[in-house]
Write a protein that holds these residues in place. Sequence first.
Motif, PDB file in Angstrom:
ATOM      1  N   HIS A 282       0.860  -1.186   0.000  1.00  0.00           N
ATOM      2  CA  HIS A 282       0.000   0.000   0.000  1.00  0.00           C
ATOM      3  C   HIS A 282       0.893   1.232   0.000  1.00  0.00           C
ATOM      4  O   HIS A 282       1.848   1.315   0.762  1.00  0.00           O
TER       5      HIS A 282
ATOM      6  N   PRO B 197       1.164   5.352   0.564  1.00  0.00           N
ATOM      7  CA  PRO B 197       0.433   6.485   1.163  1.00  0.00           C
ATOM      8  C   PRO B 197      -0.113   7.394   0.062  1.00  0.00           C
ATOM      9  O   PRO B 197       0.475   7.502  -1.013  1.00  0.00           O
ATOM     10  N   LYS B 198      -1.229   8.047   0.338  1.00  0.00           N
ATOM     11  CA  LYS B 198      -1.818   8.960  -0.646  1.00  0.00           C
ATOM     12  C   LYS B 198      -0.853  10.092  -0.991  1.00  0.00           C
ATOM     13  O   LYS B 198      -0.750  10.499  -2.132  1.00  0.00           O
ATOM     14  N   LYS B 199      -0.148  10.581   0.005  1.00  0.00           N
ATOM     15  CA  LYS B 199       0.853  11.638  -0.211  1.00  0.00           C
ATOM     16  C   LYS B 199       2.174  11.148   0.365  1.00  0.00           C
ATOM     17  O   LYS B 199       2.266  10.847   1.548  1.00  0.00           O
TER      18      LYS B 199
ATOM     19  N   LYS C 175       7.848   6.076  -5.963  1.00  0.00           N
ATOM     20  CA  LYS C 175       6.996   4.898  -5.830  1.00  0.00           C
ATOM     21  C   LYS C 175       7.825   3.622  -6.005  1.00  0.00           C
ATOM     22  O   LYS C 175       7.610   2.638  -5.302  1.00  0.00           O
TER      23      LYS C 175
END
Length: 173
Positions: free
Chosen positions: A12, A14-16, A148
């Motif tokens: 997963h 993190p969104k930011k 990423k």
Amino acid sequence: MMDNRYPIGEFHLPKKINKNDIELWISEIEEAPKKLNEAVRGLTKEQLESSYRQGGWRLYQVVHHLADAHMNGYIRIKTGLTENQSTIKTYNQESWAELEDNNLSIQVSLNLFSSVHKRLTFLLKSLNEDELKRTINHPESGLLTIEKLIAIYAWHGRHHIAHITSLRKQKGW
């Protein structure tokens, strides 16, 4: 009950992503060779022939896979830093795990993994914010930023090392 496929959970992001995330992931990448060596220390040939789950790779294949995958990761990151949104080459990791070089001693791949991580860590620590935002095009996953990729390879190392340590714990090795 724990899913043996994902002993640390699925990946997963993190969104930011922030600087602390990146620093943590780089430190995990830096520590991975030591943790992998600790995970396999003292295992016998018979134990290395064990699979971490039904239908999963044998432990020796996991070690060789980590070296293969992280060599590819290192090349992908360098490609992202030196080319504009280059489409990277994928590979069939299941077929790679069956090739003859997987019959070499795991020490060969432990050494390779360590060397790749030494170079990778040195490179990653030198990157600035713009370089972390550079991208590669993965044929299956689309555009991926360098940051990423750092997250993916940090998780990937922890994931497979946990396959080994979880089996050791389960078997009492």
